[in-house]
Design a protein around this motif. Structure first.
Motif, PDB file in Angstrom:
ATOM      1  N   ILE A 163       0.838  -1.200   0.000  1.00 47.23           N
ATOM      2  CA  ILE A 163       0.000   0.000   0.000  1.00 47.23           C
ATOM      3  C   ILE A 163       0.873   1.250   0.000  1.00 47.23           C
ATOM      4  O   ILE A 163       0.582   2.236  -0.699  1.00 47.23           O
ATOM      5  N   ALA A 164       1.967   1.224   0.762  1.00 49.36           N
ATOM      6  CA  ALA A 164       2.901   2.357   0.759  1.00 49.36           C
ATOM      7  C   ALA A 164       3.496   2.559  -0.633  1.00 49.36           C
ATOM      8  O   ALA A 164       3.685   3.697  -1.079  1.00 49.36           O
ATOM      9  N   THR A 165       3.782   1.452  -1.327  1.00 45.68           N
ATOM     10  CA  THR A 165       4.306   1.561  -2.689  1.00 45.68           C
ATOM     11  C   THR A 165       3.283   2.221  -3.609  1.00 45.68           C
ATOM     12  O   THR A 165       3.628   3.084  -4.427  1.00 45.68           O
ATOM     13  N   ALA A 166       2.025   1.823  -3.489  1.00 46.33           N
ATOM     14  CA  ALA A 166       0.974   2.467  -4.285  1.00 46.33           C
ATOM     15  C   ALA A 166       0.880   3.952  -3.957  1.00 46.33           C
ATOM     16  O   ALA A 166       0.717   4.791  -4.861  1.00 46.33           O
ATOM     17  N   ILE A 168       3.265   5.874  -2.940  1.00 48.85           N
ATOM     18  CA  ILE A 168       4.425   6.568  -3.507  1.00 48.85           C
ATOM     19  C   ILE A 168       4.257   6.743  -5.016  1.00 48.85           C
ATOM     20  O   ILE A 168       4.612   7.791  -5.578  1.00 48.85           O
ATOM     21  N   ILE A 169       3.706   5.740  -5.692  1.00 47.33           N
ATOM     22  CA  ILE A 169       3.419   5.910  -7.122  1.00 47.33           C
ATOM     23  C   ILE A 169       2.472   7.086  -7.320  1.00 47.33           C
ATOM     24  O   ILE A 169       2.655   7.911  -8.221  1.00 47.33           O
ATOM     25  N   LEU A 170       1.461   7.182  -6.472  1.00 51.67           N
ATOM     26  CA  LEU A 170       0.531   8.318  -6.548  1.00 51.67           C
ATOM     27  C   LEU A 170       1.255   9.640  -6.292  1.00 51.67           C
ATOM     28  O   LEU A 170       1.000  10.647  -6.966  1.00 51.67           O
ATOM     29  N   ALA A 171       2.162   9.659  -5.306  1.00 53.49           N
ATOM     30  CA  ALA A 171       2.885  10.894  -4.983  1.00 53.49           C
ATOM     31  C   ALA A 171       3.797  11.313  -6.125  1.00 53.49           C
ATOM     32  O   ALA A 171       3.964  12.509  -6.394  1.00 53.49           O
ATOM     33  N   LEU A 172       4.388  10.341  -6.811  1.00 54.18           N
ATOM     34  CA  LEU A 172       5.276  10.648  -7.926  1.00 54.18           C
ATOM     35  C   LEU A 172       4.518  10.994  -9.201  1.00 54.18           C
ATOM     36  O   LEU A 172       5.097  11.550 -10.133  1.00 54.18           O
ATOM     37  N   ARG A 173       3.255  10.633  -9.256  1.00 59.92           N
ATOM     38  CA  ARG A 173       2.445  10.896 -10.460  1.00 59.92           C
ATOM     39  C   ARG A 173       1.154  11.604 -10.066  1.00 59.92           C
ATOM     40  O   ARG A 173       0.059  11.173 -10.411  1.00 59.92           O
ATOM     41  N   ARG A 174       1.271  12.696  -9.353  1.00 61.99           N
ATOM     42  CA  ARG A 174       0.085  13.407  -8.888  1.00 61.99           C
ATOM     43  C   ARG A 174      -0.758  13.937 -10.040  1.00 61.99           C
ATOM     44  O   ARG A 174      -1.972  14.108  -9.906  1.00 61.99           O
ATOM     45  N   LEU A 204      11.153  -0.317   0.404  1.00 62.46           N
ATOM     46  CA  LEU A 204      12.317   0.507   0.732  1.00 62.46           C
ATOM     47  C   LEU A 204      12.841   1.234  -0.501  1.00 62.46           C
ATOM     48  O   LEU A 204      13.203   2.417  -0.439  1.00 62.46           O
ATOM     49  N   ALA A 205      12.891   0.532  -1.642  1.00 57.26           N
ATOM     50  CA  ALA A 205      13.362   1.171  -2.875  1.00 57.26           C
ATOM     51  C   ALA A 205      12.404   2.274  -3.313  1.00 57.26           C
ATOM     52  O   ALA A 205      12.844   3.336  -3.786  1.00 57.26           O
TER      53      ALA A 205
END
Length: 506
Positions: A163-166, A168-174, A204-205
């Protein structure tokens, strides 16, 4: 005034209107079934404020749903009573449960001290941190199933990392939140999320990539180093970072990131290396001694060798010979991966526009898997968030996913065959493995195509030709890049448009 690297145009500033679902042909067609391309939950400038179900919340909810269904799908195996190949017939096998017993955690053995663990130290620490308290509790409460508790605890933490990875994807592709739906709804996530502890490294990555986009080079390196201490592959991301830093003249930032990674990796490895050196070496020894694994390029080649050669002394094909000479095979795989990295580096330096970080990271990790002698089924998770960031186009990713699911089912049938119950011919499994290899190679080709022809890159179109993951890399190319390009006969591109986030110089 000293020139400062410009911040990411995605994470450090107010966004422009996000991309609509209509930007992807596959999504546009699919959306017709749920109300048309611009439905009530579309991301649009005139959307009513205060709506709870924003795009980001929908994506996170879908991720939670996929992971919950994954837990249900693994439920037939959670009691550890694997009779009549139930772990294969129900497609619910997981290393997490199997290794609770194989690594002695059910007996209270401390990883590395009492039992040499086959994984890097962060994974071993994690196994012990969950397994030992559960064993201690189980000793006092013998009515509980320790294996079930161990799996459930791991599934909970690994799902949180997914869920954290998802997020972060959202944060990088706002500006492109629906790209993250590729991750959230992926059948790959559904079948593989808790097969092993790979989401430790992935989470972590992902944090490391996010911190890099925020210009926090040292902390980005720290998390990449910790990821590499869980699984090796996050270390590979430092390579693309170096090449892009060379092209943008930000090598000092890369040195700080590399230093952070080195210190973090050394800090978590040193206690085990110092106190239990032989146990620490097991991961490296195992990987150097492992033969050709199922489903790899080398496995397919060895199968084809068997069509023309008996495999006996003096009648070995090249792949069979390599299978019998593992040290030579190791050097060949290292060499091929090294050559692939050199080719990717040249591509990054000669491309008309500086490639995006996620594009190069995907290519490097995919090259490692395509050339490696080992490709465990859960390794596909390494590629999933990277391809979402590198090339968020549903069509090719769906085709790749179908091939992966086909390989997944064929692999379990092959496992039953190894136990004496042949389900499918060997050739069917080899065909499934070949299709997986081909689709990954096709994804690489499509990413390379968009690097060579950046006008085809939908992420660049949304972000005005800049890299939302680039952080300090979003600067003009240094002068020697144009000179290198001219030596190779590559025409220099038109000047890059200024970054929307670049500070005005006075």
């Amino acid at each position: 005034m000293s020139e400062q690297p410009s911040p990411s145009p995605d994470t450090d500033r107010r966004d422009e209107p996000p991309a609509k679902a209509t930007s992807d042909g596959f999504v546009r067609g699919l959306s017709e079934a749920i109300g048309g391309p611009l439905g009530s939950h579309a991301v649009r400038p005139d959307a009513r404020r205060g709506r709870f179900w924003s795009a980001a919340r929908i994506i996170l909810a879908l991720t939670c749903l996929t992971l919950a269904l994954s837990w249900v799908q693994k439920s037939p195996c959670q009691d550890g009573n694997w009779q009549n190949d139930v772990q294969y017939t129900r497609f619910c096998y997981t290393d997490v449960l199997a290794l609770y017993y194989a690594e002695g955690l059910n007996e209270g053995k401390v990883p590395y001290r009492d039992q040499a663990v086959e994984y890097p130290v962060v994974t071993g620490y994690f196994m012990g941190a969950l397994g030992l308290p559960i064993h201690a509790y189980g000793e006092k409460h013998p009515d509980i199933n320790q294996g079930t508790w161990f799996y459930d605890a791991n599934a909970l933490v690994l799902s949180a990392l997914a869920i954290a990875t998802a997020a972060i994807i959202l944060a990088l592709r706002r500006r492109r939140p629906w790209d993250a739906a590729i991750f959230a709804l992926s059948p790959i996530l559904f079948i593989s999320a808790t097969v092993n502890w790979d989401f430790l490294a992935i989470g972590l990555a992902a944090i490391g990539l996010y911190l890099w986009s925020k210009n926090k080079a040292v902390w980005a390196g720290v998390f990449l180093g910790l990821g590499a201490a869980a699984k090796l592959w996050p270390l590979f991301i430092l390579g693309p970072l170096l090449i892009l830093a060379m092209r943008s003249g930000t090598v000092k930032r890369w040195i700080w990131a590399f230093a952070g990674a080195a210190v973090a990796w050394a800090a978590v490895n040193f206690p085990v290396w110092q106190l239990y050196h032989d146990s620490w070496l097991k991961f490296f020894q195992l990987n150097s001694e492992r033969p050709i694994d199922w489903g790899t390029f080398w496995y397919v080649g060895r199968y084809l060798d068997g069509k023309w050669n008996s495999g006996g002394p003096g009648d070995e094909g090249p792949f069979q010979w390599l299978s019998n000479h593992v040290p030579t095979l190791n050097w060949l795989t290292y060499g091929l991966f090294g050559l692939a990295c050199v080719a990717i580096a040249l591509l990054a330096l000669l491309a008309p526009r500086r490639p995006r970080l996620s594009q190069l990271a995907f290519l490097v990790v995919a090259a490692f898997l395509l050339t490696s002698k080992v490709w465990s089924q859960q390794y596909v998770l390494w590629l999933l968030p990277l391809i979402v960031l590198a090339r968020p186009r549903w069509g090719a990713i769906v085709a790749w996913t179908v091939a992966e699911i086909g390989y997944f089912t064929a692999f379990y049938a092959e496992l039953m065959g190894a136990g004496g119950k042949q389900v499918i011919p060997e050739g069917t499994f080899v065909l499934a493995a070949t299709l997986r290899l081909v689709t990954v190679a096709v994804l690489c080709g499509l990413v390379i195509r968009e690097i060579v022809r950046p006008e085809l890159d939908v992420v660049r179109q949304t972000y005005r030709d800049h890299d939302p993951d680039g952080g300090p890399l979003n600067r003009p190319d240094v002068a020697w890049v144009a000179s290198l390009r001219s030596r190779f006969g590559v025409r220099s591109p038109a000047p890059e448009p200024p970054s929307p986030a670049e500070p005005i110089k006075v």
